[in-house]
Design a protein around this motif. Structure first.
Motif, PDB file in Angstrom:
ATOM      1  N   GLN A  32      30.849  46.440  83.847  1.00 47.33           N
ATOM      2  CA  GLN A  32      30.638  45.265  82.997  1.00 47.33           C
ATOM      3  C   GLN A  32      29.296  45.339  82.275  1.00 47.33           C
ATOM      4  O   GLN A  32      29.185  44.996  81.104  1.00 47.33           O
ATOM      5  CB  GLN A  32      30.716  43.974  83.826  1.00 47.33           C
ATOM      6  N   ARG A  67      40.826  49.601  81.112  1.00 50.90           N
ATOM      7  CA  ARG A  67      40.802  49.245  79.688  1.00 50.90           C
ATOM      8  C   ARG A  67      39.586  49.806  78.969  1.00 50.90           C
ATOM      9  O   ARG A  67      39.587  49.934  77.756  1.00 50.90           O
ATOM     10  CB  ARG A  67      40.791  47.719  79.541  1.00 50.90           C
ATOM     11  N   TRP A  68      38.532  50.119  79.711  1.00 48.96           N
ATOM     12  CA  TRP A  68      37.319  50.605  79.064  1.00 48.96           C
ATOM     13  C   TRP A  68      37.081  52.085  79.359  1.00 48.96           C
ATOM     14  O   TRP A  68      35.974  52.583  79.280  1.00 48.96           O
ATOM     15  CB  TRP A  68      36.107  49.753  79.465  1.00 48.96           C
ATOM     16  N   ILE A  69      38.156  52.759  79.758  1.00 51.49           N
ATOM     17  CA  ILE A  69      38.063  54.193  80.061  1.00 51.49           C
ATOM     18  C   ILE A  69      39.018  54.966  79.160  1.00 51.49           C
ATOM     19  O   ILE A  69      40.167  54.568  78.987  1.00 51.49           O
ATOM     20  CB  ILE A  69      38.448  54.477  81.530  1.00 51.49           C
ATOM     21  N   VAL A  70      38.524  56.040  78.597  1.00 51.23           N
ATOM     22  CA  VAL A  70      39.386  56.942  77.838  1.00 51.23           C
ATOM     23  C   VAL A  70      39.519  58.217  78.660  1.00 51.23           C
ATOM     24  O   VAL A  70      38.510  58.787  79.074  1.00 51.23           O
ATOM     25  CB  VAL A  70      38.751  57.291  76.475  1.00 51.23           C
ATOM     26  N   ARG A  99      31.659  52.468  76.758  1.00 52.13           N
ATOM     27  CA  ARG A  99      32.875  52.904  77.445  1.00 52.13           C
ATOM     28  C   ARG A  99      32.662  54.240  78.158  1.00 52.13           C
ATOM     29  O   ARG A  99      31.697  54.943  77.912  1.00 52.13           O
ATOM     30  CB  ARG A  99      34.029  53.046  76.454  1.00 52.13           C
TER      31      ARG A  99
ATOM     32  N   GLN B 337      47.105  55.386  78.443  1.00 51.88           N
ATOM     33  CA  GLN B 337      45.954  54.796  77.774  1.00 51.88           C
ATOM     34  C   GLN B 337      46.162  53.292  77.735  1.00 51.88           C
ATOM     35  O   GLN B 337      47.205  52.823  77.284  1.00 51.88           O
ATOM     36  CB  GLN B 337      45.812  55.384  76.366  1.00 51.88           C
ATOM     37  N   VAL B 338      45.165  52.564  78.230  1.00 52.51           N
ATOM     38  CA  VAL B 338      45.233  51.103  78.164  1.00 52.51           C
ATOM     39  C   VAL B 338      44.430  50.651  76.952  1.00 52.51           C
ATOM     40  O   VAL B 338      43.281  51.054  76.776  1.00 52.51           O
ATOM     41  CB  VAL B 338      44.649  50.460  79.440  1.00 52.51           C
ATOM     42  N   PRO B 340      42.847  47.551  75.187  1.00 58.41           N
ATOM     43  CA  PRO B 340      42.537  46.119  75.244  1.00 58.41           C
ATOM     44  C   PRO B 340      42.446  45.568  73.829  1.00 58.41           C
ATOM     45  O   PRO B 340      41.775  46.147  72.982  1.00 58.41           O
ATOM     46  CB  PRO B 340      41.165  46.098  75.930  1.00 58.41           C
TER      47      PRO B 340
END
Lengths: 502, 502
Positions: A32, A67-70, A99, B337-338, B340
């Motif tokens: 966060q 959601r914040w990971i590629v 990210r 892949q998520v 957001p």
């Protein structure tokens, strides 16, 4: 190098569970904090098959907010990737600030396999690794946190692991014939790995060797490694930001970054013969000839898949737009794209400054024209103080490396500085003011830039000094006479293409 | 249909030159006005080979400022394109607001050739053209100016033109064996063209048939056509913007767009049995079973190149994030892949609202999870008044068409609405407030949204009513019990994949 990773270290289930819930909360909270930070995290996973690379990536996806990971793993290149320099595929997948990007089989993969299988020799291997080092340094210098995990298994441990995976009905798909082939090359792989790790473990992007046998031990090593490095890095970046706020010259900079005192030294621009000109008739003939050459060459380039990148820089009102139009007129509109470089979009701002140029590289056989370019970093951003001192200073190296990748990929690269004298600029500004359909071209900013002419001139001089290389030379264009300038530009492009196309 | 385009109309050199300089200035000025306008211009060129399609595109590039023009011609699909629905390649090339995109061999090309060569029948041809019409309508409704030029030559004129091109040393490369093959099919081509033009000449995207024999005549037709349409459209959009400013509810909307009076009608959400729950033990067993199924199915899907798109919508605190993590945990991080969905970036704002979703579609065999989605248009954007009345109303059709393209491409699509009761939401908000590491999840906005519960509920009801189709049904998930909800979600995904994969 790997002896300490074959100790059979283990974490019991009880120990793991004791740590788990607190660690998960810590990780989520850190993520966060990261989300609003000014840097991305880049995680590289590599190592022995079966040592838990994929599992570690899955674990991070599970413990953190996916959601914040590629997550990216690279197999064979797509045709769109093949048509660009090797690193284009990595640049386009880089995570934006805030990210995490996790990478598997990435920029280490090809050099590793080629050296391990004997396809390349020591010297070439080192050259490839230099490219890797430069890439990671570029990102790290921009603030990225880079962590690299080498997942290790001893030779017998790997064999055991593969066998046990094969026996498990749910996991057997993980083991392929290739894994066994690789296992037979274990010694060669380890030799390659040692060399690779030693060479590319640099302060800004260190390898952590992880014993991969026990999944709890290895998970904790990766998770705690990320936690500690990320905490430290967040702290470090906060400190950097504070220092920068104190020392940086903002938009309202009182004095330009380059002191005006040095501004009277002669520059490379002083050496130009600004009286060069073409009369209308000579212009028409020369323009026709050169545009004809260019048209033929571009058709050939398109057939052969040879791309061209043209960079236009120059004083305001030096005639960049006009020169570009004379170039594109000779080309088929379907094969050319002009990229105007103005303020970056917010997606571009969330990335390294070179990212916005990488993303614009066209497919094979195309011409990409940059109207202003990455050189803004060492021109306007330097002079106006938009880039910090260390940022624009290291940009020379970053730019040389970027252009080197273009040229090595077979791209024809031409860089033009369109030079006019200060008097000529004034005359053109005034004429723009007086011509209704040209007046939109003249802004307050143009007048402001003009006031800093000498400062800009020093920046141009240094730019040429540091980035005019044998493989990517600058062409300085005497542009007081538009006709002369246009012909010189097109002829230079045609010559450069001819040299590559034969 | 083409008789009026075989009249042998000509413009003399003198006439052309008389018009030229004023027209050029007009065009440049119009382009400058366009640059700050709120719509893109889309030009489609099609027609008979040799009738000047490419030349017209080059001319526009020459007369206008090429920096604000995107030119695209489509040949064979790249592998990255093949792995997505057909229109993905067109969506990704769309010009942003303020720019011009010129397209050749684009969305008309495949249906045209397939019908002309007899590969598809009347019915299929019409279906394909319906897709074209829907695509153009979607863009036009969003404000895009679409102009389509059909460049025509009579049969003998085409033969003459090809022959004369062949004779010219500088132009002969333009004529290929395929051009002659197409010439032999002239009658079939014309039959196809008539049908295509009649069918796809709609008010928002009309065809202009251009006699292509004389290059000055055809250039003037295209240029003046663009000039007139663009002037009118700029005027029209200004009027629309004014009306909208007067009638639109902004962020500070006094009353929601949906009047509260209708808010007490029963909705589809009232029919759900919200008492459904799973105890811990049943949950563990069911979750394990379903995650196992999903893992096996996704490996199969990856091998077969079958992609999956999952859409998660639901009340704030309904457990979307938790459900998504239970899904991704069963999958290999490399293949999922998520995405957001929060506020659009400025690049996304410069495009049709669906563009940001098209761009996220993954390559073959991947799973793309949307945490919130295109349904924002008919939920938050509708309720908060961010989308005008006509915008969200037509979104139902646009969304159905978009999803239809996904499903027709073989993508497994699941859409989830996670439903909780109002009381349950309150309890969860309070628990978030009390738990330090969860408090970031709760914002002022969540409380504001909660106040409009009934209004949102009506919007959800209409959304389900209008977009739950046979091919793309909604799954309403009773989510007061998180365990029940998570199992239902994963089981639904697994069932949907199984249905496609067999």
């Amino acid at each position: 190098m790997f002896r300490t990773a074959e100790l059979g270290r283990k974490v019991s289930k009880a120990e793991f569970e004791e740590l788990e819930s607190a660690l998960r909360i810590e990780m989520v909270e850190l993520q966060q904090t990261l989300r609003v930070a000014d840097f991305p995290v880049i995680l590289v996973f590599a190592g022995v098959d079966g040592a838990g690379k994929g599992e570690s990536m899955n674990l991070l996806n599970e413990w953190l907010d996916p959601r914040w990971i590629v997550t990216r793993a690279y197999a064979s290149t797509s045709d769109e990737e093949q048509e660009r320099p090797e690193y284009w595929r990595f640049w386009r997948d880089l995570p934006p600030k805030g990210r995490i990007g996790q990478f598997l089989s990435c920029w280490y993969s090809t050099p590793f396999m080629e050296f391990a299988t004997g396809a390349i020799d020591d010297v070439t291997f080192d050259e490839r690794l230099n490219r890797v080092i430069a890439f990671e340094k570029t990102l790290a210098d921009d603030g990225a946190l880079i962590l690299k995990f080498w997942m290790h298994l001893g030779k017998q441990a790997q064999k055991k692991r593969l066998k046990s995976l094969e026996k498990d009905a749910n996991e057997s798909w993980r083991v392929t014939a290739q894994d066994w082939k690789h296992w037979e090359m274990y010694d060669s792989f380890i030799h390659t790995a040692e060399r690779l790790i030693a060479r590319t473990s640099v302060p800004e992007a260190r390898w952590t060797i992880v014993e991969g046998q026990d999944h709890r031990y290895r998970s904790l090593t990766v998770l705690c490694g990320l936690r500690d490095a990320l905490s430290r890095h967040l702290e470090h970046r906060r400190a950097v930001a504070e220092t920068r706020t104190r020392s940086r010259h903002g938009v309202e900079a009182v004095s330009p970054v380059i002191p005006d005192v040095g501004a009277n030294l002669p520059t490379v621009l002083d050496t130009l013969d600004m009286t060069q000109a073409l009369d209308k008739k000579a212009y028409r003939t020369a323009l026709g000839t050169q545009q004809g050459r260019l048209a033929v060459l571009q058709r050939k380039a398109h057939r052969k898949g040879v791309s061209t990148v043209l960079v236009f820089e120059g004083w305001d009102a030096a005639g960049k737009g006009g020169a570009i139009r004379r170039v594109t007129r000779a080309l088929d509109a379907r094969q050319v794209q002009v990229i105007p470089i103005a303020a970056p979009t917010d997606e571009e701002n969330a990335q390294h400054y070179l990212w916005r140029f990488w993303r614009q590289l066209g497919r094979a056989g195309r011409v990409t024209v940059f109207d202003r370019s990455w050189y803004g970093r060492v021109l306007v951003e330097r002079v106006e103080g938009f880039a910090a001192d260390d940022e624009w200073r290291r940009a020379y190296t970053e730019i040389r490396d970027f252009e080197d990748q273009l040229v090595q990929d077979g791209i024809v690269l031409c860089k033009f500085w369109l030079h006019i004298t200060k008097d000529e600029q004034l005359a053109r500004f005034q004429s723009r003011e007086d011509t209704p359909y040209k007046s939109w071209k003249l802004t307050e900013e143009d007048w402001r830039n003009r006031e800093r002419w000498d400062t800009y001139e020093q920046a141009v001089n240094e730019m040429v000094e540091r980035t005019s290389t044998h493989t990517a030379p600058w062409t300085l264009v005497e542009a007081n006479d538009k006709r002369f300038a246009r012909v010189k530009v097109i002829e230079t492009v045609a010559n450069a293409m001819e040299k590559v196309l034969g």
